[in-house]
Design a protein around this motif. Structure first.
Motif, mmCIF file in Angstrom:
data_model
loop_
_atom_site.group_PDB
_atom_site.id
_atom_site.type_symbol
_atom_site.label_atom_id
_atom_site.label_comp_id
_atom_site.label_asym_id
_atom_site.label_seq_id
_atom_site.Cartn_x
_atom_site.Cartn_y
_atom_site.Cartn_z
ATOM 1 N N GLY A 1 0.420 8.085 -4.741
ATOM 2 C CA GLY A 1 -0.359 7.402 -3.717
ATOM 3 C C GLY A 1 -1.613 6.762 -4.283
ATOM 4 O O GLY A 1 -1.990 5.646 -3.897
ATOM 5 N N ALA A 2 -2.272 7.443 -5.222
ATOM 6 C CA ALA A 2 -3.501 6.910 -5.811
ATOM 7 C C ALA A 2 -3.220 5.660 -6.642
ATOM 8 O O ALA A 2 -3.973 4.673 -6.569
ATOM 9 C CB ALA A 2 -4.166 7.982 -6.680
ATOM 10 N N VAL A 3 -2.153 5.679 -7.435
ATOM 11 C CA VAL A 3 -1.829 4.503 -8.244
ATOM 12 C C VAL A 3 -1.450 3.327 -7.349
ATOM 13 O O VAL A 3 -1.812 2.177 -7.628
ATOM 14 C CB VAL A 3 -0.693 4.833 -9.237
ATOM 15 C CG1 VAL A 3 -0.232 3.581 -9.975
ATOM 16 C CG2 VAL A 3 -1.166 5.867 -10.250
ATOM 17 N N LEU A 4 -0.733 3.590 -6.261
ATOM 18 C CA LEU A 4 -0.398 2.513 -5.324
ATOM 19 C C LEU A 4 -1.664 1.940 -4.704
ATOM 20 O O LEU A 4 -1.810 0.707 -4.590
ATOM 21 C CB LEU A 4 0.532 3.046 -4.233
ATOM 22 C CG LEU A 4 0.918 2.042 -3.135
ATOM 23 C CD1 LEU A 4 1.665 0.857 -3.715
ATOM 24 C CD2 LEU A 4 1.766 2.727 -2.057
ATOM 25 N N MET A 5 -2.597 2.799 -4.300
ATOM 26 C CA MET A 5 -3.857 2.318 -3.728
ATOM 27 C C MET A 5 -4.635 1.503 -4.755
ATOM 28 O O MET A 5 -5.189 0.434 -4.425
ATOM 29 C CB MET A 5 -4.702 3.497 -3.239
ATOM 30 C CG MET A 5 -6.038 3.089 -2.664
ATOM 31 S SD MET A 5 -6.976 4.479 -1.978
ATOM 32 C CE MET A 5 -6.121 4.709 -0.407
ATOM 33 N N ALA A 6 -4.683 1.955 -5.996
ATOM 34 C CA ALA A 6 -5.383 1.220 -7.052
ATOM 35 C C ALA A 6 -4.738 -0.139 -7.291
ATOM 36 O O ALA A 6 -5.425 -1.138 -7.521
ATOM 37 C CB ALA A 6 -5.391 2.042 -8.338
ATOM 38 N N CYS A 7 -3.407 -0.191 -7.244
ATOM 39 C CA CYS A 7 -2.686 -1.447 -7.450
ATOM 40 C C CYS A 7 -3.058 -2.463 -6.386
ATOM 41 O O CYS A 7 -3.374 -3.624 -6.689
ATOM 42 C CB CYS A 7 -1.178 -1.180 -7.450
ATOM 43 S SG CYS A 7 -0.144 -2.648 -7.232
ATOM 44 N N VAL A 8 -3.032 -2.055 -5.122
ATOM 45 C CA VAL A 8 -3.340 -2.972 -4.024
ATOM 46 C C VAL A 8 -4.806 -3.410 -4.096
ATOM 47 O O VAL A 8 -5.122 -4.604 -3.933
ATOM 48 C CB VAL A 8 -3.039 -2.308 -2.672
ATOM 49 C CG1 VAL A 8 -3.483 -3.208 -1.519
ATOM 50 C CG2 VAL A 8 -1.547 -1.996 -2.558
ATOM 51 N N ALA A 9 -5.702 -2.460 -4.344
ATOM 52 C CA ALA A 9 -7.121 -2.811 -4.460
ATOM 53 C C ALA A 9 -7.353 -3.760 -5.627
ATOM 54 O O ALA A 9 -8.147 -4.714 -5.523
ATOM 55 C CB ALA A 9 -7.955 -1.542 -4.624
ATOM 56 N N ALA A 10 -6.660 -3.537 -6.740
ATOM 57 C CA ALA A 10 -6.815 -4.407 -7.907
ATOM 58 C C ALA A 10 -6.357 -5.826 -7.601
ATOM 59 O O ALA A 10 -6.958 -6.802 -8.075
ATOM 60 C CB ALA A 10 -6.022 -3.833 -9.087
#
Length: 459
Positions: free
Chosen positions: A192-201
């Motif tokens: 979930g954290a990597v997905l959130m980081a991807c979208v934010a990036a």
């Protein structure tokens, strides 16, 4: 291929596909709860925007995961009737609790969270998403308790063709479940954290809505690094439990054919994994002994020695899994997971103190890193399930004996084609929905008052 091969392919495909959604649901539910709590503490409208934005992605994934999970369960009666008859009494209790308690908890409080923005007090409303996150974790534990029975059966007695539950407490406190749960939970939070980081990036790369996505980006990156350290710790504990319960699986993970003391761990091997000397190998002395026993000088049983023990105990047969698959899936699980942590660590440094890197490749790495935890999760489950073979329930029931006896190749092939087509359609829908809403701007800022508008799929 015969009916057994097709049935195994079908269950493997649907299970791996379903588990693409599960860790996102578990991970994003926690992260959205944290974002909403940050908004409550600070009153910053940007945090409310971020909460609603990522809450929308969570809802899409939750709905799709529910559908794929229902399809997966059909196969127990269709292709694995002998297996279902054997474990039905065991699986009934934890799966009933999962459906009646944890899923009820999730769905009820998720509904209150969706429609309660302008109707519930802010603290009560925030408590709803926290209860959803707790329910998702509880659901995972009950399902893992059932799966752990397949890895290390406890609390039962066999009567005829059925295993009957005699100790529900033993089932829930199975040492495999206790070791697997924190590892899977942390892996889900990392996903979930990597997905959130991807979208934010993706948004920060375009210098869009930076005030909304800075905090989710930092939260996701810090979470990935911290959780990654926890995954190493829980993985080490799980490996030791695995050696106590299924030593053949650890031997297969290292392609260790002869017992060794101390035993080295090969980071990378080129050559034959069928018992012959490899052409090239990079080894870490004593590491496999430490992973298995906690001592760098511990003894690790090899495949050949375990084969002899199992043949004496269970009768003639081949009790080793397919070694190359076990060997490489174990390494890909670790490698992809730790690569995601490394990317997060680098990004955490490059985005310190509010910096937004100018290098295009930094943002590309952040966006494409989203595939890493999904690959790690998939290879981890391949290792867990394939490394147990030839047993579907370790020491009790072999996979070859668990398939439905009346199913022919045509029946299984038809259902495999139908499920593959259905899952293909669902995959297109899921990806398109996530991409559509992930690329949208967050909802317009609202004042931090009791009159916050209701969350919906579109604004």
């Amino acid at each position: 291929m015969d009916a057994l091969d097709l049935a195994r392919w079908q269950f493997g495909i649907t299970t791996v596909y379903h588990f693409l959604f599960v860790p996102v649901t578990i991970g994003l539910s926690l992260l959205v709860a944290i974002l909403q709590t940050v908004w409550l503490r600070t009153g910053n409208p940007a945090h409310l925007q971020a909460t609603k934005f990522f809450g929308k992605l969570f809802l899409i994934n939750f709905a799709m995961g529910l559908v794929t999970g229902l399809v997966q369960e059909f196969q127990f009666g269709m292709n694995w009737s002998t297996y279902s008859r054997f474990v039905g009494d065991i699986f009934g209790a934890p799966l009933a609790l999962e459906a009646l308690i944890t899923f009820f908890l999730e769905s009820t409080f998720l509904g209150l969270w969706i429609f309660g923005w302008d109707k519930l007090p802010r603290l009560v409303h925030a408590a709803c998403i926290w209860l959803v996150a707790i329910g998702a974790a509880m659901s995972a534990y009950l399902i893992l308790a059932a799966n752990s029975f397949m890895q290390w059966p406890v609390g039962f007695t066999v009567r005829g063709p059925r295993a009957e539950l005699t100790d529900f407490g033993a089932l829930l406190t199975n040492q495999v479940a206790l070791a697997t749960f924190p590892h899977v939970l942390l892996a889900s939070w990392l996903t979930g954290a990597v997905l959130m980081a991807c979208v934010a990036a993706w948004h920060l790369k375009r210098r869009r809505n930076a005030e909304v996505f800075r905090v989710p980006m930092r939260l996701a990156l810090v979470g990935t690094v911290v959780v990654g350290a926890g995954i190493l710790f829980t993985g080490d504990n799980l490996a030791k439990v695995m050696v106590r319960t299924q030593p053949m699986k650890m031997a297969a993970a290292e392609a260790l054919y002869e017992s060794a003391q101390p035993a080295s761990f090969s980071l990378f091997t080129i050559g034959n994994l069928s018992g012959k000397e490899p052409i090239f190998s990079i080894d870490v002395p004593g590491l496999l002994s430490f992973l298995s026993t906690g001592s760098f000088d511990g003894k690790v049983e090899g495949v050949n020695n375990l084969q002899a023990q199992y043949r004496q105990r269970f009768g003639p047969g081949d009790y080793a899994p397919y070694i190359p698959l076990a060997y490489w899936s174990f390494r890909f699980m670790i490698g992809f997971g730790m690569l995601a942590v490394l990317v997060a660590l680098v990004l955490l440094w490059l985005t310190r103190r509010g910096r937004l890197p100018e290098n295009e490749w930094v943002w590309r790495a952040a966006i494409w890193a989203v595939v890493l935890p999904f690959l790690a999760n998939s290879f981890g489950w391949l290792f867990t399930e394939m490394g147990r073979q030839p047993w579907i329930v370790f020491s009790q029931l072999k996979t070859a004996a668990a398939v439905s006896p009346t199913n022919g190749v045509g029946h299984v092939a038809a259902s495999l084609a139908a499920f593959t087509l259905l899952y293909g359609v669902l995959a297109v829908i899921e990806v398109r929905l996530l991409l559509k809403y992930a690329r949208q701007d967050p909802p317009e800022p609202e004042p931090a008052t009791e009159d916050d508008g209701p969350l919906a799929f579109a604004y």
